[in-house]
Design an enzyme around this catalytic site. Structure first.
Site, mmCIF file in Angstrom:
data_model
loop_
_atom_site.group_PDB
_atom_site.id
_atom_site.type_symbol
_atom_site.label_atom_id
_atom_site.label_comp_id
_atom_site.label_asym_id
_atom_site.label_seq_id
_atom_site.Cartn_x
_atom_site.Cartn_y
_atom_site.Cartn_z
ATOM 1 N N LYS A 73 39.740 48.716 41.807
ATOM 2 C CA LYS A 73 40.757 48.484 43.094
ATOM 3 C C LYS A 73 42.098 48.969 42.846
ATOM 4 O O LYS A 73 42.395 49.634 43.724
ATOM 5 C CB LYS A 73 41.117 46.832 43.201
ATOM 6 C CG LYS A 73 39.792 46.250 43.883
ATOM 7 C CD LYS A 73 40.271 44.736 44.024
ATOM 8 C CE LYS A 73 38.875 44.181 44.602
ATOM 9 N NZ LYS A 73 39.190 42.574 44.978
ATOM 10 N N ASP A 109 42.209 41.212 50.579
ATOM 11 C CA ASP A 109 41.785 40.262 49.781
ATOM 12 C C ASP A 109 42.782 39.068 50.054
ATOM 13 O O ASP A 109 42.701 37.877 50.287
ATOM 14 C CB ASP A 109 42.004 40.311 48.217
ATOM 15 C CG ASP A 109 40.564 41.027 47.359
ATOM 16 O OD1 ASP A 109 39.709 40.955 48.278
ATOM 17 O OD2 ASP A 109 40.853 41.779 46.703
HETATM 18 P P1 NDP Z 1 40.649 41.969 36.906
HETATM 19 O O1 NDP Z 1 39.438 42.612 35.827
HETATM 20 O O2 NDP Z 1 41.315 43.156 37.507
HETATM 21 O O3 NDP Z 1 41.433 40.889 36.174
HETATM 22 C C1 NDP Z 1 40.866 39.972 35.498
HETATM 23 C C2 NDP Z 1 41.880 38.751 35.269
HETATM 24 O O4 NDP Z 1 41.150 37.911 34.580
HETATM 25 C C3 NDP Z 1 43.061 39.450 34.495
HETATM 26 O O5 NDP Z 1 44.298 38.659 34.636
HETATM 27 C C4 NDP Z 1 42.606 38.758 32.937
HETATM 28 O O6 NDP Z 1 43.657 38.783 31.928
HETATM 29 C C5 NDP Z 1 41.989 37.731 33.118
HETATM 30 N N1 NDP Z 1 41.007 37.418 32.185
HETATM 31 C C6 NDP Z 1 39.707 37.837 31.915
HETATM 32 N N2 NDP Z 1 39.057 37.261 30.765
HETATM 33 C C7 NDP Z 1 39.879 36.286 30.655
HETATM 34 C C8 NDP Z 1 40.011 35.259 29.471
HETATM 35 N N3 NDP Z 1 38.657 34.931 28.679
HETATM 36 N N4 NDP Z 1 40.743 34.343 29.327
HETATM 37 C C9 NDP Z 1 41.998 34.366 30.225
HETATM 38 N N5 NDP Z 1 41.961 35.347 31.116
HETATM 39 C C10 NDP Z 1 41.059 36.190 31.219
HETATM 40 O O7 NDP Z 1 39.552 41.338 38.013
HETATM 41 P P2 NDP Z 1 40.140 40.823 39.447
HETATM 42 O O8 NDP Z 1 41.559 40.522 39.614
HETATM 43 O O9 NDP Z 1 39.761 41.815 40.671
HETATM 44 O O10 NDP Z 1 38.960 39.666 39.791
HETATM 45 C C11 NDP Z 1 39.135 38.276 38.954
HETATM 46 C C12 NDP Z 1 37.833 37.317 39.566
HETATM 47 O O11 NDP Z 1 38.363 37.027 40.880
HETATM 48 C C13 NDP Z 1 36.539 38.081 39.380
HETATM 49 O O12 NDP Z 1 35.701 37.184 38.928
HETATM 50 C C14 NDP Z 1 36.406 38.424 41.026
HETATM 51 O O13 NDP Z 1 34.902 38.236 40.970
HETATM 52 C C15 NDP Z 1 37.205 37.254 41.434
HETATM 53 N N6 NDP Z 1 37.317 37.913 43.013
HETATM 54 C C16 NDP Z 1 36.937 36.931 44.175
HETATM 55 C C17 NDP Z 1 37.053 37.630 45.294
HETATM 56 C C18 NDP Z 1 36.655 36.521 46.570
HETATM 57 O O14 NDP Z 1 36.538 37.085 47.671
HETATM 58 N N7 NDP Z 1 36.303 35.186 46.238
HETATM 59 C C19 NDP Z 1 37.916 38.631 45.521
HETATM 60 C C20 NDP Z 1 38.473 39.398 44.518
HETATM 61 C C21 NDP Z 1 38.225 38.644 43.418
HETATM 62 P P3 NDP Z 1 44.067 40.123 31.034
HETATM 63 O O15 NDP Z 1 45.257 40.658 32.082
HETATM 64 O O16 NDP Z 1 44.828 39.384 29.864
HETATM 65 O O17 NDP Z 1 43.072 40.827 30.633
#
Ligand code: NDP
Length: 277
Positions: A73, A109
């Site tokens: 994104k 979103d």
């Molecule tokens: P990104 O990869 O951009 O961000 C992931 C986020 O999760 C970061 O804040 C990351 O932290 C955190 N994270 C990942 N693993 C861990 C962990 N083990 N412990 C703590 N924090 C963790 O993904 P997106 O923001 O695009 O998406 C996030 C989720 O939202 C996805 O599962 C996606 O499927 C869902 N989503 C759902 C939508 C819907 O329509 N329902 C729309 C968009 C997304 P850090 O910065 O420290 O790496």
């Protein structure tokens, strides 16, 4: 294009990595049937190195629009020739329209999330205390629309604190603060707690303080699945008043993308009833 047109249907799709289990083709084909639009919706699994060539190749082949998902994104925002106000505020794009070879980026979103929470879930956002867990692409999309609802306070917490700091600096609003997950332990239970991380999906317990959750808490997981997600299980086990997963956001953001592409917004109610909540 009219419904009797014998030319090839307009092409749309989703680009991400992974995308194999996406429900977006099903959702968009149901929207197309309901609104009597002729179109196809394909899946493109592209690793980061292949993202730009996938988008440009689809455009060169006559594709009209793409949804963008994890992890592209933010790169999609950089790639687009123009961006809507929502995409510019989020610095993330989940909807690309391709017109005469130019890429126009949008972000649905945030509006999809707000619509699911306020309209479908009937949860008030104005004047309440909200925490968003996560600072990735999805969190970027919802922070601006959440602030527009004028909550009493909005806390952004992230594993990597710098990313939460960046979001808070970018929006620079009163009552908007960044914290680590550990620092959330000092706070009383939230009115609205939003999980925008993928934490817990590998079977570990979500790393958030249980004190964030109380009987008044509405807990919303952006993640969705065919059974209760780890965050929903965690929230319920700590006494959340309500805990729901993100099917509604998925459907509402898709409807907004569809409206941008086709100029008609599908009725989401039938589909919402059919999908697991
Ligand atoms: P990104 O990869 O951009 O961000 C992931 C986020 O999760 C970061 O804040 C990351 O932290 C955190 N994270 C990942 N693993 C861990 C962990 N083990 N412990 C703590 N924090 C963790 O993904 P997106 O923001 O695009 O998406 C996030 C989720 O939202 C996805 O599962 C996606 O499927 C869902 N989503 C759902 C939508 C819907 O329509 N329902 C729309 C968009 C997304 P850090 O910065 O420290 O790496």
């Amino acid at each position: 294009m009219t419904n009797n047109d014998q030319s090839a249907p307009d092409r749309y799709g989703l680009v991400g990595h992974p995308v194999a289990h996406s429900r977006s083709p099903l959702i968009h084909s149901m929207f197309a049937r309901q609104t009597r639009q002729r179109l196809t919706y394909e899946l493109f699994d592209a690793e980061p190195a292949a993202f730009e060539t996938t988008v440009r190749g689809f455009g060169a082949a006559g594709g009209k629009g793409l949804n963008v998902t994890v992890p592209h994104k933010e790169v999609a925002f950089a790639l687009c020739d123009e961006a809507s106000a929502a995409a510019s505020a989020a610095r993330a794009v989940n909807t690309i329209s391709i017109v005469a070879g130019r890429l126009h980026g949008d972000n649905t979103d945030g509006v999809g999330f707000i619509r699911d929470v306020k309209v479908n879930q009937r949860q008030t956002l104005a004047g309440v205390r909200i925490a968003v867990l996560g600072a990735g692409g999805a969190a970027r999309g919802i922070v601006g629309p959440l602030l527009a609802e004028q909550p009493a306070e909005l806390t952004i917490a992230n594993r990597t604190k710098e990313r939460a700091d960046q979001l808070v600096e970018q929006f620079a609003a009163a009552g908007l603060v960044a914290r680590t997950f550990a620092e959330l332990g000092d706070l009383p239970p939230m009115d609205v707690l939003v999980n925008a991380t993928s934490a817990g999906l590998r079977g570990e317990t979500p790393p958030f303080p249980a004190s964030l959750v109380g009987p008044q808490s509405f807990c919303y997981d952006l993640v969705y699945g065919t059974s209760a997600t780890p965050f929903v299980v965690w929230a319920r086990s700590h006494g959340a008043g309500r805990a729901v997963q993100g099917w509604g956001m998925l459907v509402e953001q898709a409807a907004e993308s569809f409206a941008i592409w086709r100029g008609i917004r599908p009725d989401t109610r039938t589909l919402l009833k059919q999908l697991a909540r």
